[in-house]
Design an enzyme around this catalytic site. Structure first.
Site, PDB file in Angstrom:
ATOM      1  N   LYS A  29      67.980  40.937  -7.749  1.00 58.78           N
ATOM      2  CA  LYS A  29      67.211  42.186  -7.690  1.00 58.78           C
ATOM      3  C   LYS A  29      68.118  43.333  -7.263  1.00 58.78           C
ATOM      4  O   LYS A  29      68.121  44.401  -7.876  1.00 58.78           O
ATOM      5  CB  LYS A  29      66.048  42.015  -6.694  1.00 58.78           C
ATOM      6  CG  LYS A  29      65.218  43.260  -6.511  1.00 58.78           C
ATOM      7  CD  LYS A  29      64.296  43.152  -5.310  1.00 58.78           C
ATOM      8  CE  LYS A  29      65.052  43.110  -4.002  1.00 58.78           C
ATOM      9  NZ  LYS A  29      64.244  43.231  -2.808  1.00 58.78           N
ATOM     10  N   THR A  54      64.281  46.013   0.586  1.00 56.89           N
ATOM     11  CA  THR A  54      65.248  46.631  -0.320  1.00 56.89           C
ATOM     12  C   THR A  54      64.528  46.881  -1.642  1.00 56.89           C
ATOM     13  O   THR A  54      64.179  45.920  -2.341  1.00 56.89           O
ATOM     14  CB  THR A  54      66.448  45.692  -0.575  1.00 56.89           C
ATOM     15  OG1 THR A  54      66.959  45.263   0.688  1.00 56.89           O
ATOM     16  CG2 THR A  54      67.531  46.402  -1.356  1.00 56.89           C
ATOM     17  N   LYS A 113      72.188  51.117   1.141  1.00 53.41           N
ATOM     18  CA  LYS A 113      71.893  49.677   1.082  1.00 53.41           C
ATOM     19  C   LYS A 113      72.278  49.103  -0.294  1.00 53.41           C
ATOM     20  O   LYS A 113      72.901  48.043  -0.385  1.00 53.41           O
ATOM     21  CB  LYS A 113      70.406  49.465   1.365  1.00 53.41           C
ATOM     22  CG  LYS A 113      69.885  48.067   1.122  1.00 53.41           C
ATOM     23  CD  LYS A 113      70.439  47.063   2.098  1.00 53.41           C
ATOM     24  CE  LYS A 113      69.943  45.661   1.788  1.00 53.41           C
ATOM     25  NZ  LYS A 113      70.686  44.644   2.530  1.00 53.41           N
TER      26      LYS A 113
END
Ligand code: NAD
Length: 356
Positions: free
Chosen positions: A292, A135, A215
């Site tokens: 993150k 990701t 995502k």
């Protein structure tokens, strides 16, 4: 020529495919294991992690479990080995999957591989496709895609992030999000590869980065619901409710979510599921990776002139959580425990009783 057509178009189990896998951490070790367990007789798998013990442990574990495929697996000692014919049995890799923490890691890996291919030579009749399931931020992913296409136009770099967590990786039930318009735009050999590791493939759009866009939107939702789940369970605790019973009620009520049920933060509710809450929140999807993602999602929203109700406040709490190493490095379900350590003093200041 026959070999080429088999590689590219057959959906049968007769494909001759050479896979590379880079990053054998929480997620990667399971994803690579499923590739290994499902290798066809002529397939090969080459694996690498910067931490050498991750590579050796992976090889030991999977070959003990399935010795019959051991001759088809090799651990490599460097990224250059992926492009060195003597190390990869003279067969250029069809796919190289990356499962590393951040954009800077993906960029350095792919850059080194492409430069190494250019130095050592490559066969553009059997082009290598990089599949990045990490990701990472969309601008870095797009930059890497353009770099690959400029340096070796026959090669490709596709964003294919996953959802489903470590449990999904372990059980091969991951969902892949790809920057492709439809399933027909995904090569059969790539469909075969993704099906070894997951059970859903979602084409998200033709433009590079749409897989990551899906995502980040999803993980924003996860990060925010995770905060609300911690709040809800601490509220129930303050009311004096039995938390295991309350967790079972939530599981069939409107508060149901992945964070409250599949990753229930209350120990002992689903012992059969091996959840992080039952092992002190060890493993799983660690808080610093969630930080993150919420940061990437909030920054991406800003770049699209879209403010989010809970973006900055969510980021604030994940930043605060990561000030404590023991929270940063445990599964995000630990927010329930962490909230229990927090109090507001009479001046309205936040006191964390475990923070030195
Ligand atoms: P992890 O930290 O457990 O594993 C990453 C692995 O990559 C480590 O073993 C590390 O040594 C290796 N690595 C780092 N830099 C490298 C390099 N330059 N070359 C080779 N290996 C390198 O992380 P993880 O939990 O497996 O997550 C990996 C990625 O997947 C992240 O981007 C994360 O956001 C994403 N992700 C994680 C989960 C989850 O539940 N853990 C779920 C979906 C997506």
């Amino acid at each position: 020529m026959l070999r080429l057509s088999i590689r590219s178009f057959s959906l049968s189990s007769k494909c001759l495919t050479n896979y590379g896998f880079i990053g054998l951490g929480q997620m990667g070790q399971h994803m690579a294991r499923h590739i290994y367990d499902n290798l066809e007789s002529n397939d090969k798998l080459y694996v690498y992690d910067t931490v050498a013990s991750c590579t050796t442990n992976f090889i030991k574990n999977v070959t003990e479990n399935k010795p019959t495929n051991s001759s088809q697996l090799k651990g490599l000692n460097s990224l250059q080995d992926f492009t060195n014919n003597s190390k990869i049995d003279n067969k250029q890799l069809d796919f190289i999957i990356t499962m590393v923490p951040e954009g800077k890691h993906v960029k350095s890996v792919v850059k080194e591989l492409v430069e190494s291919y250019k130095k050592n030579g490559y066969n553009n009749q059997i082009p290598t496709t990089f599949i990045d399931s990490s990701t990472i931020d969309i601008p870095t992913s797009t930059e890497i895609h353009e770099f690959v296409k400029t340096e070796i136009p026959e090669f490709d770099f596709i964003d294919a992030p996953v959802s489903g967590g470590v449990a999904g990786a372990r059980k091969a039930t991951l969902s892949f999000m790809l920057s492709r318009d439809s399933i027909n735009d995904i090569s059969p050999s790539l469909v075969i590869l993704l099906n070894k590791m997951g059970k859903n493939i979602f084409p998200c759009g033709s433009k590079h980065g749409t897989g990551l866009a899906a995502k980040l939107s999803n993980n924003y939702l996860l990060a925010i619901t995770n905060i609300a789940v911690a709040d809800s369970f601490q509220l129930a605790k303050a009311f004096g409710l039995n938390l295991q019973n309350y967790a079972k009620l939530v599981a069939v009520s409107t508060g149901k979510s992945w964070a409250s049920v599949d990753n229930c933060p209350i120990p002992g509710v689903y012992p059969e599921n091996n959840l992080p809450a039952d092992v002190g929140y060890k493993g799983g999807f660690i808080t610093k990776l969630t930080r993150k993602d919420v940061t990437l999602a909030t920054q991406s929203a800003k770049s699209k002139d879209r403010f989010l109700f809970l973006g900055e406040i969510g980021q604030y709490w994940y930043d605060k959580a990561c000030e404590r190493e023991d929270i940063a490095n445990r599964d995000l379900g630990v927010f329930f425990e962490w909230l229990g350590d927090l109090q507001l003093n009479e001046k309205g200041e936040l006191i964390d009783e475990k923070r030195k």
